[in-house]
Enzyme design. Structure first.
Site, PDB file in Angstrom:
ATOM      1  N   HIS A  97       0.868  -1.167   0.000  1.00  0.00           N
ATOM      2  CA  HIS A  97       0.000   0.000   0.000  1.00  0.00           C
ATOM      3  C   HIS A  97       0.908   1.221   0.000  1.00  0.00           C
ATOM      4  CE1 HIS A  97      -3.758   2.239   0.975  1.00  0.00           C
ATOM      5  NE2 HIS A  97      -2.868   3.106   1.404  1.00  0.00           N
ATOM      6  N   CYS A  98       0.831   1.994  -1.048  1.00  0.00           N
ATOM      7  CA  CYS A  98       1.752   3.114  -1.202  1.00  0.00           C
ATOM      8  C   CYS A  98       1.102   4.406  -0.723  1.00  0.00           C
ATOM      9  CB  CYS A  98       2.161   3.243  -2.667  1.00  0.00           C
ATOM     10  SG  CYS A  98       3.434   4.483  -2.923  1.00  0.00           S
ATOM     11  N   PRO A  99       1.584   5.008   0.351  1.00  0.00           N
ATOM     12  CA  PRO A  99       0.967   6.252   0.805  1.00  0.00           C
ATOM     13  C   PRO A  99       1.248   7.422  -0.130  1.00  0.00           C
ATOM     14  CG  PRO A  99       2.825   5.654   2.211  1.00  0.00           C
ATOM     15  CD  PRO A  99       2.662   4.554   1.226  1.00  0.00           C
ATOM     16  N   GLY A 111      -1.365   6.980  -2.528  1.00  0.00           N
ATOM     17  CA  GLY A 111      -2.680   6.967  -1.905  1.00  0.00           C
ATOM     18  C   GLY A 111      -3.540   5.808  -2.329  1.00  0.00           C
ATOM     19  N   ASN A 112      -2.929   4.676  -2.655  1.00  0.00           N
ATOM     20  CA  ASN A 112      -3.693   3.520  -3.101  1.00  0.00           C
ATOM     21  C   ASN A 112      -2.848   2.272  -2.910  1.00  0.00           C
ATOM     22  OD1 ASN A 112      -5.838   2.138  -4.191  1.00  0.00           O
ATOM     23  ND2 ASN A 112      -5.527   2.817  -6.287  1.00  0.00           N
TER      24      ASN A 112
END
Lengths: 469, 144
Positions: free
Chosen positions: A190-192, A195-196
């Protein structure tokens, strides 16, 4: 006299009062906007543009990422390009422009694409899986020991775990993201920044983003350095150059720190692509043979770097499985459930009394419930209709309850089979508001049977489904 | 007429007796493939060969959709060069095959399954997790 009375009360006048007190269910259902599936989606995602765009619940630092890229690129084009075009080459803005466009487009695609979310199991499916597992403790509140299933893939034993939230056995390489509350296929991470989640469907966008971003940052860094070098020529010094073009200093700082991290990340992901691994697997060391045995290797790899790269980056684009823009058929089931009693032509509204009574009960108990919403994590316009009805059903059960069920009820599962499709949204909500019992009560008391318009609706839906996103 | 039902009749009149779920077969990896094992609940309803043929055809169609070949690579490379914007305009190969699959399932339902009181649900509606077969009660033949 009696005859006169009967004549005065003509059947239509008699009929109209019954439906008028609850005119809300029938006409309202018809005029009620059919709801799209994204509106009843159980995960913690947010949707925009009527379901076309999907993002995680927390946008993370996506605005920061976008802002940094836009500001740095903007400063580059405004302050550095004119000088460089004059003193170096005129193609510099063009190259920068192409890279910038690639970066922005791939970033937006990574952020707004469904990463490969697996829709949650319908109640029937969940019940079927429960039957196959040793301890059928479905409605108990405590968590039974983790359920696993072993599968042989390419002569390698792979354990499939059961997901308690989605009520499915996760396919291989699928993982449940706690931030988005979804099972994602080929879950990478999950890549902050984006944002997804990064999963099967948007991994190629993500890879394009980080590679093009590393090129862009390296390019801007190089150009700015050249710019400052050219300016400080002729004995002017670096300080003079920085004073003449302060924007370049900002760009220099941003790019200097970005280049190392982004280049490193690109390199890491290039390795992952070549080995057909996910970040998740790499971190967990699933195939690194940490058990010491030499037999563990990646069963999904084609053992050919080129083929792995092609498969991951240029393979066929799988469709979105969640069908965000499809319509929820739940309104039909709510409407047809009262008509499913063994009354021959109930659905034709001939038997007004039974219809009217049921509708009355519906409306009487429905309206207070519209204000008491289930705690929802995402903005939704209204509670789905059947959800509101789920509450009153147990209390209203006595009235429509004595249903001569044509087939035997198998432990309550059979009753839940009557309206599987709408319950997929409802059961997710029921879970979130932690009212399993309520949902089960609803399923037990709702009369089983096949609602006719719903079947037809499902048929239409199956045709609609194929034109995804 | 007593034994056979049309698809419409099924949807309008019949009641569901039970549902059978054909799970995914992961022995070949993550590709979409369904188990061809004949479920016990269908023994009285349909011929084993017919069932296996349907599932095998579905498996072949999904394999075609996910095939890594020249065409898919070309599509992928073209997409990469255009920053994947062609996905917004063009229908992907996978989606085209999905349409074929939907058509095949409908055809099977009409010709084979509905007359036997069964209904196949397109796996895409279940997130490609299962092939759901709804077994309808055969009222006309009495209770089974």
């Amino acid at each position: 006299m009696k005859n006169c009375e009967y004549q005065q009360i003509d059947p239509q006048a008699l009929a109209t009062p019954t439906p008028t007190p609850p005119p809300l269910p029938c006409p309202e259902k018809k005029t009620k906007r059919p709801r799209r599936k994204w509106e009843v989606f159980p995960g913690k995602n947010r949707f925009y543009c009527d379901g076309r765009i999907i993002v995680a619940r927390q946008s993370g630092v996506l605005p920061l990422t976008l802002g940094l890229i836009l500001v740095t690129s903007g400063l580059f084009f405004i302050f550095d390009c004119p000088f460089l075009v004059q003193h170096l080459a005129s193609c510099i803005p063009a190259i920068g422009g192409v890279l910038f466009v690639f970066v922005i487009i791939s970033l937006l695609q990574t952020s707004f694409t469904d990463p490969g979310i697996l829709p949650r199991a319908t109640p029937d499916e969940a019940a079927d899986i429960e039957k196959q597992i040793d301890n059928p403790g479905s409605s108990s509140s405590y968590r039974p020991p983790p359920r696993t299933k072993e599968v042989l893939i390419n002569q390698q034993v792979v354990k499939l775990k059961y997901c308690f939230t989605c009520k499915i056995f996760r396919p291989p390489r699928t993982s449940h993201c706690s931030l988005c509350d979804n099972c994602v296929e080929r879950f990478d991470h999950h890549c902050p920044w984006v944002g997804n989640c990064v999963g099967k469907r948007n991994y190629r966008f993500f890879y394009t983003f980080i590679v093009s971003l590393s090129f862009l940052t390296a390019f801007i860094f190089g150009c700015v350095t050249t710019h400052l070098a050219l300016r400080s020529q002729g004995g002017n010094g670096l300080v003079f150059a920085l004073q003449a073009s302060p924007a370049s200093a900002v760009e220099l700082v941003v790019c200097f720190f970005s280049v190392w991290s982004i280049l490193g990340l690109s390199g890491f992901h290039t390795y992952l692509v070549a080995a057909n691994l996910t970040t998740n697997e790499d971190i967990k060391g699933s195939w690194s043979g940490k058990s010491g045995s030499e037999e563990t290797g990646n069963p999904y790899s084609y053992n050919n770097i080129f083929k792995n790269c092609c498969a991951v980056l240029c393979g066929p684009m799988p469709p979105s499985l969640i069908d965000r823009r499809g319509f929820v058929p739940s309104d039909d089931s709510a409407q047809t459930v009262p008509t499913e009693i063994a009354l021959p032509a109930a659905k034709n509204d001939i038997n007004m009394c039974t219809q009217g009574t049921k509708d009355l009960l519906e409306t009487a108990t429905r309206s207070p419930l519209l204000s008491s919403t289930c705690p929802q994590g995402k903005p939704q316009t209204a509670i789905p209709f059947p959800e509101a009805r789920a509450d009153p059903e147990p209390s209203a059960a006595p009235a429509p309850a004595p249903v001569p069920t044509p087939a035997p009820v198998r432990g309550g599962h059979r009753a839940s089979g009557s309206s599987d499709r709408p319950r997929s949204g409802r059961s997710g909500k029921g879970k979130r508001s932690s009212s399993h019992n309520r949902n089960h009560a609803y399923t037990a008391t709702s009369p089983p049977g096949s609602p006719n318009p719903r079947r037809g609706h499902r048929h239409h839906r199956s045709q609609k489904f194929t034109s995804l996103h | 007429m007593a034994e056979t039902h049309s698809l419409q009749d099924l949807r309008q009149q019949a009641t569901i007796a039970s549902k059978v779920f054909i799970q995914r077969d992961y022995s070949s990896g993550t590709i979409c493939k369904f188990q061809t094992k004949f479920p016990a609940e269908l023994e009285t309803r349909i011929d084993k060969q017919q069932f296996e043929e349907t599932i095998q055809t579905l498996n072949n169609l999904y394999a075609e959709a996910e095939k890594l070949g020249g065409k898919s690579y070309l599509e992928g490379c073209l997409a990469c060069l255009t920053a994947y914007t062609i996905f917004l305009c063009m229908e992907t190969h996978y989606e085209k095959v999905l349409k074929k699959i939907a058509k095949y399932i409908q055809e099977q339902n009409e010709k084979v399954y509905a007359p036997l009181g069964l209904l196949l649900t397109d796996p895409i509606e279940r997130g490609l997790r299962v092939v759901e077969i709804t077994i309808f009660e055969d009222r006309s033949l009495g209770s089974r």
